[in-house]
Design a protein around this motif. Sequence first.
Motif, short mmCIF file in Angstrom:
data_model
loop_
_atom_site.label_atom_id
_atom_site.label_comp_id
_atom_site.label_asym_id
_atom_site.label_seq_id
_atom_site.Cartn_x
_atom_site.Cartn_y
_atom_site.Cartn_z
N UNK A 117 48.11 38.17 47.32
CA UNK A 117 49.65 37.91 47.18
C UNK A 117 49.83 37.55 45.86
N UNK A 118 48.74 37.11 45.29
CA UNK A 118 48.89 36.56 43.84
C UNK A 118 48.02 36.71 42.88
N UNK A 119 47.96 37.70 41.87
CA UNK A 119 46.94 37.85 41.23
C UNK A 119 46.78 37.17 40.19
N UNK A 120 47.19 36.01 39.90
CA UNK A 120 46.95 34.83 38.78
C UNK A 120 45.78 34.23 39.10
N UNK A 121 45.19 34.19 37.87
CA UNK A 121 43.72 33.61 38.11
C UNK A 121 43.81 31.96 38.31
N UNK A 122 44.89 31.53 37.88
CA UNK A 122 45.16 30.03 37.99
C UNK A 122 45.40 29.76 39.40
N UNK A 123 46.12 30.47 40.09
CA UNK A 123 46.44 30.20 41.55
C UNK A 123 45.18 30.33 42.38
N UNK A 124 44.51 31.34 41.92
CA UNK A 124 43.09 31.51 42.75
C UNK A 124 42.21 30.49 42.43
N UNK A 125 42.12 29.84 41.44
CA UNK A 125 41.36 28.68 41.10
C UNK A 125 42.17 27.48 42.26
N UNK A 126 42.93 27.39 41.97
CA UNK A 126 43.64 26.17 42.89
C UNK A 126 43.59 26.31 44.39
N UNK A 127 43.15 27.63 44.72
CA UNK A 127 42.82 28.07 46.26
C UNK A 127 41.42 27.27 46.71
N UNK A 128 40.66 27.28 45.40
CA UNK A 128 39.32 26.71 45.44
C UNK A 128 39.34 25.13 45.61
#
Length: 259
Positions: A117-128
């Motif tokens: 739902x979000x292809x952003x690198x930054x958002x996916x780092x936040x998920x970690x």
Amino acid sequence: MSISIIVMGAKGRMGSTIAGLVRADPELTLVGVVEREGCEDGLDVYGCLCGTELAAMLPEFPGAVVIDFTAPQVSLANARTCARHGNPIVIGTTGLSAEEQAELRAVAAQGPVFWSPNMSVGVNVLLKVLPELTRALGESYDIEMVELHHNQKKDAPSGTALKLAECLAGARDWDLAEVGAYCREGIIGARPKKEIGVQTIRGGDVVGVHTVYFMGPGERIEVTHQAHSRENFARGSLRAAKWMAGRGAGQLYSMQDMF
């Protein structure tokens, strides 16, 4: 060797951005663009095969990766079509229900499917990072989130907000379906401790802002991600398309798998 790409919804905000970036990437070749019937005029500007039916286009390009930022039911139909033809598909569509996500996982068992739902690198780092911060602060800190998007966005809360809220709830062993609060009005009493608020704001042409608040005794921590351009998500989808090229079925791939 260049990777062939087919873009769905090529006249939309995301589709046109993706198609333009594909044409500028030496590792990719835009071989096809698809729009719904009645909206195909002007697609010839892309200099590739144009059409309204993905199923009719896929036999021309075996192995081409389809990129789809359309609508939940459209994306599901396109995923099923790609699975039948053996083409990988990268989906960035938001607003999928739990049932639709389950259906997408079933399709991924038959063909290579990537969904985020979000292809952003930054958002996916936040998920970690956010679960670690949640556990470190402890349950004395209340968690709230505000998400802001443009006035044309159809789903609320955003898919990104829900994904972030799920990871926050998971860090406390909570079920978001039980603790999520998406609307407050009237005399509602004191805030329950076992709650995660997710509030929605819509207006203007804002690409996307998500702020998570950790509010504890005597202090507040705010973590904000701001998307400055749709190119941020489009570039993520191109990165996913390169990663998916030649990949097989068996699971619903995500940004976390790619990282």
